[in-house]
Design an enzyme around this catalytic site. Structure first.
Site, PDB file in Angstrom:
ATOM      1  CE  LYS A   1      -1.979  -1.124   3.846  1.00 31.32           C
ATOM      2  NZ  LYS A   1      -1.031  -2.294   3.817  1.00 31.32           N
TER       3      LYS A   1
ATOM      4  NE  ARG B   1      -4.033  -1.000   9.677  1.00 28.76           N
ATOM      5  CZ  ARG B   1      -2.541  -0.438   9.153  1.00 28.76           C
ATOM      6  NH1 ARG B   1      -2.812   0.734   9.093  1.00 28.76           N
ATOM      7  NH2 ARG B   1      -2.000  -0.943   9.097  1.00 28.76           N
TER       8      ARG B   1
ATOM      9  NE  ARG C   1       7.354  -2.358   6.486  1.00 25.87           N
ATOM     10  CZ  ARG C   1       5.854  -2.532   6.449  1.00 25.87           C
ATOM     11  NH1 ARG C   1       5.051  -1.305   4.800  1.00 25.87           N
ATOM     12  NH2 ARG C   1       5.656  -2.950   7.606  1.00 25.87           N
TER      13      ARG C   1
ATOM     14  NE  ARG D   1       6.522  -0.637  10.363  1.00 33.16           N
ATOM     15  CZ  ARG D   1       4.892   0.034   9.080  1.00 33.16           C
ATOM     16  NH1 ARG D   1       5.262   0.747   8.750  1.00 33.16           N
ATOM     17  NH2 ARG D   1       4.417  -0.514  10.328  1.00 33.16           N
TER      18      ARG D   1
ATOM     19  NE  ARG E   1       2.671  -4.890  11.069  1.00 33.61           N
ATOM     20  CZ  ARG E   1       3.238  -4.336  10.957  1.00 33.61           C
ATOM     21  NH1 ARG E   1       4.613  -5.328  10.807  1.00 33.61           N
ATOM     22  NH2 ARG E   1       2.768  -3.607   9.669  1.00 33.61           N
TER      23      ARG E   1
END
Ligand code: ADP
Ligand code: ADP
Ligand code: ZN
Length: 222
Positions: A20, A95, A134, A167, A178
């Site tokens: 996203k 969300r 990531r 992160r 998550r």
């Protein structure tokens, strides 16, 4: 590139790691619309140690959602800024159904609406690989992946020379939570935006450029 002059508010839907943020940033540059990322705003508040940042930290560390009331207020403040008058690309918000309804009401009060909600479909296995690799720029929040989208110089942002970091919530343990939170609280938005006639499903399990091309085609068809 939006075909009409009506403001274009679009919502990027998809699991954590679906792409996203990567896609929203590219669209933002092409379409000249601001990218509004709730996750980025929370992380900015965390960096500045604001009351909002401190409140959000515990939830973010656990991979849970920050409560609706503070999240909605924060994003509405952002959308009320002048640069969003011509639309925005929302990434990470809404969300929950409560957030989606709050957004619908706020836009309706200005005679606006969400006109496109692309869903980036990516398998759980791919999402886990993406989050494991990531890396994010500390200064400009540009997104990289150690294998799929590496920077030219290891650990350094191509765009601004900033330092890349991993992160804390991308640890596999937190990622599993998550994903669970996504299926439980966010996946109902797929039905919600389908019912509003704005859902477009996109195969997100392809190279970044191929996904971007489909997104731009969807924007042109609005
Ligand atoms: P990702 O890029 O993996 O989808 P984000 O950067 O969007 O993650 O969000 C990171 C964290 O910030 C979330 O796990 C959650 O704790 C918090 N957060 C971001 N957006 C929202 C939101 N709309 N509602 C509640 N919490 C949010
Ligand atoms: P989200 O905002 O949905 O959490 P990101 O845009 O942060 O997802 O992407 C998660 C990770 O996957 C990043 O490391 C990014 O570089 C990488 N990525 C994004 N899109 C693709 C893609 N189409 N193919 C492979 N890797 C991707
Ligand atoms: Zn950077």
């Amino acid at each position: 590139m939006a075909t009409s002059s009506a403001p274009l508010f679009m919502i990027m839907l998809g699991a954590p790691g679906a792409g996203k943020g990567t896609q929203a940033r590219m669209l933002s540059e092409v379409l000249g619309l601001p990218q509004v990322s709730s996750g980025d705003i929370f992380r900015e508040n965390l960096k500045l140690a604001t009351a909002l940042g401190l409140l959000a930290k515990g939830y973010m560390d656990r991979g849970e959602l920050v409560p609706d009331d503070v999240t909605i207020d924060m994003v509405m403040d952002r959308l009320n800024r002048l640069d969003c008058a011509g639309g925005a690309i929302l990434d990470g918000f809404p969300r929950t159904l409560a957030q989606a309804e709050a957004l619908r009401r706020a836009l309706a009060a200005r005679d606006f609406r969400v006109s496109l909600a692309p869903l980036l479909e990516v398998s759980d296995d791919a999402v886990i690989d993406r989050l494991a690799g990531r890396r994010v720029c500390r200064d400009c929040q540009a997104m990289y992946h150690v294998a799929f989208s590496p920077p030219k110089v290891d650990g350094t942002c191509d765009k601004c020379g900033g330092q890349l970091y991993r992160r804390a919530d991308d640890e596999p343990e937190t990622v599993r939570n998550r994903l669970f939170v996504y299926y439980k609280q966010t996946a109902p938005l797929v039905g919600y935006y389908f019912a509003h006639g704005v859902l477009v499903t996109i195969d997100g399990d392809r190279p970044i450029e191929a996904v971007q091309a489909d997104l731009l085609a969807a924007v042109r068809a609005v």
